[in-house]
Structure formats: C-alpha cells, structure tokens
Design a protein around this motif. Structure first.
Motif, PDB file in Angstrom:
ATOM      1  N   LEU A  80       0.869  -1.176   0.000  1.00 19.66           N
ATOM      2  CA  LEU A  80       0.000   0.000   0.000  1.00 19.66           C
ATOM      3  C   LEU A  80       0.906   1.225   0.000  1.00 19.66           C
ATOM      4  O   LEU A  80       1.561   1.518   1.010  1.00 19.66           O
ATOM      5  CB  LEU A  80      -0.929   0.021   1.211  1.00 19.66           C
ATOM      6  CG  LEU A  80      -1.936   1.162   1.216  1.00 19.66           C
ATOM      7  CD1 LEU A  80      -2.972   0.972   0.091  1.00 19.66           C
ATOM      8  CD2 LEU A  80      -2.642   1.266   2.571  1.00 19.66           C
ATOM      9  N   GLN A  81       0.971   1.892  -1.130  1.00 15.31           N
ATOM     10  CA  GLN A  81       1.740   3.123  -1.242  1.00 15.31           C
ATOM     11  C   GLN A  81       0.848   4.280  -0.835  1.00 15.31           C
ATOM     12  O   GLN A  81      -0.218   4.487  -1.423  1.00 15.31           O
ATOM     13  CB  GLN A  81       2.229   3.318  -2.677  1.00 15.31           C
ATOM     14  CG  GLN A  81       3.005   4.606  -2.892  1.00 15.31           C
ATOM     15  CD  GLN A  81       4.322   4.632  -2.139  1.00 15.31           C
ATOM     16  OE1 GLN A  81       5.054   3.640  -2.141  1.00 15.31           O
ATOM     17  NE2 GLN A  81       4.633   5.749  -1.498  1.00 15.31           N
ATOM     18  N   MET A  82       1.290   5.019   0.161  1.00 16.42           N
ATOM     19  CA  MET A  82       0.481   6.105   0.702  1.00 16.42           C
ATOM     20  C   MET A  82       1.232   7.422   0.521  1.00 16.42           C
ATOM     21  O   MET A  82       2.321   7.601   1.077  1.00 16.42           O
ATOM     22  CB  MET A  82       0.194   5.867   2.189  1.00 16.42           C
ATOM     23  CG  MET A  82      -0.448   4.521   2.469  1.00 16.42           C
ATOM     24  SD  MET A  82      -0.931   4.317   4.190  1.00 16.42           S
ATOM     25  CE  MET A  82       0.662   4.321   4.981  1.00 16.42           C
ATOM     26  N   ASN A  83       0.663   8.301  -0.263  1.00 16.86           N
ATOM     27  CA  ASN A  83       1.256   9.605  -0.535  1.00 16.86           C
ATOM     28  C   ASN A  83       0.356  10.712  -0.007  1.00 16.86           C
ATOM     29  O   ASN A  83      -0.834  10.478   0.277  1.00 16.86           O
ATOM     30  CB  ASN A  83       1.463   9.783  -2.035  1.00 16.86           C
ATOM     31  CG  ASN A  83       2.383   8.744  -2.636  1.00 16.86           C
ATOM     32  OD1 ASN A  83       3.350   8.309  -2.007  1.00 16.86           O
ATOM     33  ND2 ASN A  83       2.103   8.347  -3.868  1.00 16.86           N
ATOM     34  N   SER A  84       0.906  11.898   0.113  1.00 19.23           N
ATOM     35  CA  SER A  84       0.135  13.065   0.567  1.00 19.23           C
ATOM     36  C   SER A  84      -0.638  12.742   1.839  1.00 19.23           C
ATOM     37  O   SER A  84      -1.837  13.012   1.940  1.00 19.23           O
ATOM     38  CB  SER A  84      -0.819  13.536  -0.540  1.00 19.23           C
ATOM     39  OG  SER A  84      -0.107  13.857  -1.715  1.00 19.23           O
ATOM     40  N   LEU A  85       0.041  12.159   2.763  1.00 21.41           N
ATOM     41  CA  LEU A  85      -0.624  11.716   3.992  1.00 21.41           C
ATOM     42  C   LEU A  85      -1.165  12.881   4.795  1.00 21.41           C
ATOM     43  O   LEU A  85      -0.577  13.972   4.830  1.00 21.41           O
ATOM     44  CB  LEU A  85       0.332  10.887   4.835  1.00 21.41           C
ATOM     45  CG  LEU A  85       0.520   9.449   4.327  1.00 21.41           C
ATOM     46  CD1 LEU A  85       1.784   8.829   4.879  1.00 21.41           C
ATOM     47  CD2 LEU A  85      -0.697   8.604   4.683  1.00 21.41           C
ATOM     48  N   LYS A  86      -2.293  12.620   5.448  1.00 16.96           N
ATOM     49  CA  LYS A  86      -2.981  13.611   6.260  1.00 16.96           C
ATOM     50  C   LYS A  86      -3.096  13.094   7.700  1.00 16.96           C
ATOM     51  O   LYS A  86      -3.092  11.881   7.919  1.00 16.96           O
ATOM     52  CB  LYS A  86      -4.382  13.848   5.707  1.00 16.96           C
ATOM     53  CG  LYS A  86      -4.430  14.252   4.255  1.00 16.96           C
ATOM     54  CD  LYS A  86      -5.868  14.340   3.769  1.00 16.96           C
ATOM     55  CE  LYS A  86      -5.953  14.713   2.299  1.00 16.96           C
ATOM     56  NZ  LYS A  86      -7.354  14.797   1.824  1.00 16.96           N
ATOM     57  N   PRO A  87      -3.234  13.984   8.658  1.00 13.18           N
ATOM     58  CA  PRO A  87      -3.407  13.508  10.043  1.00 13.18           C
ATOM     59  C   PRO A  87      -4.581  12.539  10.191  1.00 13.18           C
ATOM     60  O   PRO A  87      -4.502  11.610  11.017  1.00 13.18           O
ATOM     61  CB  PRO A  87      -3.644  14.810  10.814  1.00 13.18           C
ATOM     62  CG  PRO A  87      -2.899  15.846  10.034  1.00 13.18           C
ATOM     63  CD  PRO A  87      -3.083  15.452   8.596  1.00 13.18           C
ATOM     64  N   GLU A  88      -5.624  12.703   9.393  1.00 13.46           N
ATOM     65  CA  GLU A  88      -6.775  11.806   9.495  1.00 13.46           C
ATOM     66  C   GLU A  88      -6.499  10.415   8.938  1.00 13.46           C
ATOM     67  O   GLU A  88      -7.336   9.518   9.063  1.00 13.46           O
ATOM     68  CB  GLU A  88      -8.005  12.408   8.803  1.00 13.46           C
ATOM     69  CG  GLU A  88      -7.762  12.894   7.393  1.00 13.46           C
ATOM     70  CD  GLU A  88      -7.487  14.396   7.335  1.00 13.46           C
ATOM     71  OE1 GLU A  88      -6.718  14.896   8.190  1.00 13.46           O
ATOM     72  OE2 GLU A  88      -8.023  15.051   6.421  1.00 13.46           O
ATOM     73  N   ASP A  89      -5.331  10.209   8.346  1.00 11.33           N
ATOM     74  CA  ASP A  89      -4.927   8.873   7.919  1.00 11.33           C
ATOM     75  C   ASP A  89      -4.325   8.074   9.073  1.00 11.33           C
ATOM     76  O   ASP A  89      -4.033   6.882   8.913  1.00 11.33           O
ATOM     77  CB  ASP A  89      -3.904   8.950   6.783  1.00 11.33           C
ATOM     78  CG  ASP A  89      -4.484   9.541   5.511  1.00 11.33           C
ATOM     79  OD1 ASP A  89      -3.779  10.350   4.867  1.00 11.33           O
ATOM     80  OD2 ASP A  89      -5.623   9.188   5.151  1.00 11.33           O
ATOM     81  N   THR A  90      -4.130   8.729  10.207  1.00 11.34           N
ATOM     82  CA  THR A  90      -3.571   8.044  11.368  1.00 11.34           C
ATOM     83  C   THR A  90      -4.485   6.901  11.798  1.00 11.34           C
ATOM     84  O   THR A  90      -5.680   7.102  12.024  1.00 11.34           O
ATOM     85  CB  THR A  90      -3.396   9.027  12.531  1.00 11.34           C
ATOM     86  OG1 THR A  90      -2.402   9.998  12.161  1.00 11.34           O
ATOM     87  CG2 THR A  90      -2.957   8.309  13.797  1.00 11.34           C
ATOM     88  N   ALA A  91      -3.904   5.709  11.898  1.00 12.06           N
ATOM     89  CA  ALA A  91      -4.687   4.519  12.217  1.00 12.06           C
ATOM     90  C   ALA A  91      -3.752   3.318  12.304  1.00 12.06           C
ATOM     91  O   ALA A  91      -2.584   3.399  11.909  1.00 12.06           O
ATOM     92  CB  ALA A  91      -5.756   4.260  11.151  1.00 12.06           C
TER      93      ALA A  91
END
Length: 120
Positions: A80-91
């Motif tokens: 899972l490549q995750m770019n442009s991460l946001k605080p709401e992606d915290t999990a």
C-alpha cells in the motif's frame, strides 16, 4: 490457512509518504484477493483498498488519488503506497486475504496490524 505480516508503518509528517508491505505465507498467494483496512482510535475498522488475484483494484473514496495498492505474486507480498498523507490517515493498518473479491467481502484472514501516525 494464510498468515499475514504487515510492515512499514511509522511516524510521518503531513504531506509525506509511506509504503506498507504485507507478506503472506501458508497458502498459494495468487489465489487470494488482498485488502488493506484501517482502524483509527475509537472508530470502526474500514476498508481502504483491495486488489484481486488478477489485479483489479478498489480504493476507498477517502484515499483515491493518494494511495495505491499493488501486489507481487512472486514475492507473496501486497503493498500500500500512501502519498500526501494527512493527520486523518492516522490509524492501525491491517492486511487481509480472502478467496472472494469485492469491497463488501468479509475477509477471512488478517494480519496483526501496523501503526501509521501522521503528524500535523
């Protein structure tokens, strides 16, 4: 039986990137659809992305354009490549496997999860 082990989580600043990996063992990897889910504190676990044995993909609306799922059947691994991460992606991010395919599949096999924390 399929055993799944996630890796690649960690702490990253908003706007950054991470790549999660999930290594599978115990059965023929290419026979399984693979999925990524996440569970934020105090919330239910939700679908993030899925990939079929043939490479068809599904992404949750919240991650479209930022996340990408891929698989390497020779390495028995899904990414899972995750770019442009946001605080709401915290999990806590979980990898899952199932012989069925679709966004509403109740996956049979699960990993232990890996923590992703995005700081603002």
């Amino acid at each position: 039986q399929v055993q799944l082990v996630e890796s690649g989580g960690g702490l990253v600043q908003a706007g950054g990137s991470l790549r999660l990996s999930c290594a599978a063992s115990g059965s023929t990897f290419s026979n399984y659809a693979m999925g990524w889910f996440r569970q934020a504190p105090g919330k239910e676990r939700v679908f993030v992305a899925g990939i079929s044995w043939s490479g068809s993909r599904l992404l949750a609306d919240s991650v479209k354009g930022r996340f990408a799922i891929s698989r390497d059947n020779a390495r028995n691994t899904v990414y899972l490549q995750m770019n442009s991460l946001k605080p709401e992606d915290t999990a806590v991010y979980y990898c899952a496997a199932d012989r069925r395919w679709g966004k509403l599949v109740q996956y049979d096999y699960w990993g232990q999860g890996t923590q992703v924390t995005v700081s603002s």
